[in-house]
Design a protein around this motif. Structure first.
Motif, PDB file in Angstrom:
ATOM      1  N   LEU A   1       0.325  -1.440   0.151  1.00 60.17           N
ATOM      2  CA  LEU A   1       0.315  -0.158  -0.422  1.00 60.17           C
ATOM      3  C   LEU A   1       1.070   1.220  -0.334  1.00 60.17           C
TER       4      LEU A   1
ATOM      5  N   SER B   1      -6.005  -0.857   9.863  1.00 62.37           N
ATOM      6  CA  SER B   1      -7.010  -0.286   8.771  1.00 62.37           C
ATOM      7  C   SER B   1      -7.732   0.783   8.768  1.00 62.37           C
TER       8      SER B   1
ATOM      9  N   ILE C   1      -8.362   2.601   5.209  1.00 62.81           N
ATOM     10  CA  ILE C   1      -8.845   1.496   4.182  1.00 62.81           C
ATOM     11  C   ILE C   1      -9.682   0.409   5.107  1.00 62.81           C
ATOM     12  N   SER C   2     -10.246  -0.389   4.687  1.00 63.49           N
ATOM     13  CA  SER C   2     -10.627  -1.782   5.088  1.00 63.49           C
ATOM     14  C   SER C   2     -10.568  -2.262   5.425  1.00 63.49           C
ATOM     15  N   ARG C   3     -11.009  -3.543   6.491  1.00 61.89           N
ATOM     16  CA  ARG C   3     -10.535  -4.326   6.553  1.00 61.89           C
ATOM     17  C   ARG C   3      -9.625  -5.272   5.613  1.00 61.89           C
ATOM     18  N   SER C   4     -11.333  -5.701   4.542  1.00 60.91           N
ATOM     19  CA  SER C   4     -11.513  -6.423   3.460  1.00 60.91           C
ATOM     20  C   SER C   4      -9.768  -6.018   2.317  1.00 60.91           C
ATOM     21  N   ASP C   5      -9.551  -4.868   2.455  1.00 58.13           N
ATOM     22  CA  ASP C   5      -8.442  -3.624   1.367  1.00 58.13           C
ATOM     23  C   ASP C   5      -7.045  -4.486   2.606  1.00 58.13           C
TER      24      ASP C   5
ATOM     25  N   ARG D   1      -6.561  -7.722   1.518  1.00 58.21           N
ATOM     26  CA  ARG D   1      -6.372  -7.987   0.192  1.00 58.21           C
ATOM     27  C   ARG D   1      -4.921  -7.510  -0.878  1.00 58.21           C
ATOM     28  N   ALA D   2      -4.218  -6.534  -0.205  1.00 59.68           N
ATOM     29  CA  ALA D   2      -2.789  -5.971  -0.061  1.00 59.68           C
ATOM     30  C   ALA D   2      -1.969  -7.182   0.317  1.00 59.68           C
TER      31      ALA D   2
ATOM     32  N   TRP E   1     -13.739 -12.307  -0.166  1.00 61.30           N
ATOM     33  CA  TRP E   1     -14.226 -11.589  -1.010  1.00 61.30           C
ATOM     34  C   TRP E   1     -14.874 -12.372  -1.524  1.00 61.30           C
TER      35      TRP E   1
END
Length: 88
Positions: free
Chosen positions: A19, A64, A69-73, A76-77, A88
């Motif tokens: 990121l 996060s 950003i979100s936890r999902s992001d 994903r990173a 997801w």
């Protein structure tokens, strides 16, 4: 069991690098690491406390949010090999 697999300190650091966050020099006497990124003049500063691994979901949500950003992001990173694509 949680939908979200536990993360290690290395996982979170790898995500922050992806990121484009940069680590700040660490001061002696603290286990906290600080990672920073500036976007459009806004400073995002993430605190990573490695002795707290595996990180709780509350702590992951906090990191996060600090990163904007979100936890999902965050997941994903980390997940470049798509092993968690079911998230997801």
């Amino acid at each position: 069991m949680s939908r979200w697999p536990p993360l290690t300190c290395d996982d979170v650091k790898r995500a922050l690098k992806v990121l484009e966050f940069m680590p700040r020099p660490q001061h002696s006497g603290t286990s906290h690491e600080y990672w920073e990124k500036r976007v459009n003049g806004r400073l995002f500063k993430v605190t990573v406390d490695c002795p707290k691994v595996p990180f709780s979901l509350t702590l992951l949500d906090s990191m996060s949010a600090q990163a904007g950003i979100s936890r999902s992001d965050l997941y994903r990173a980390i997940d470049k090999k798509r092993k968690w694509r079911w998230l997801w």
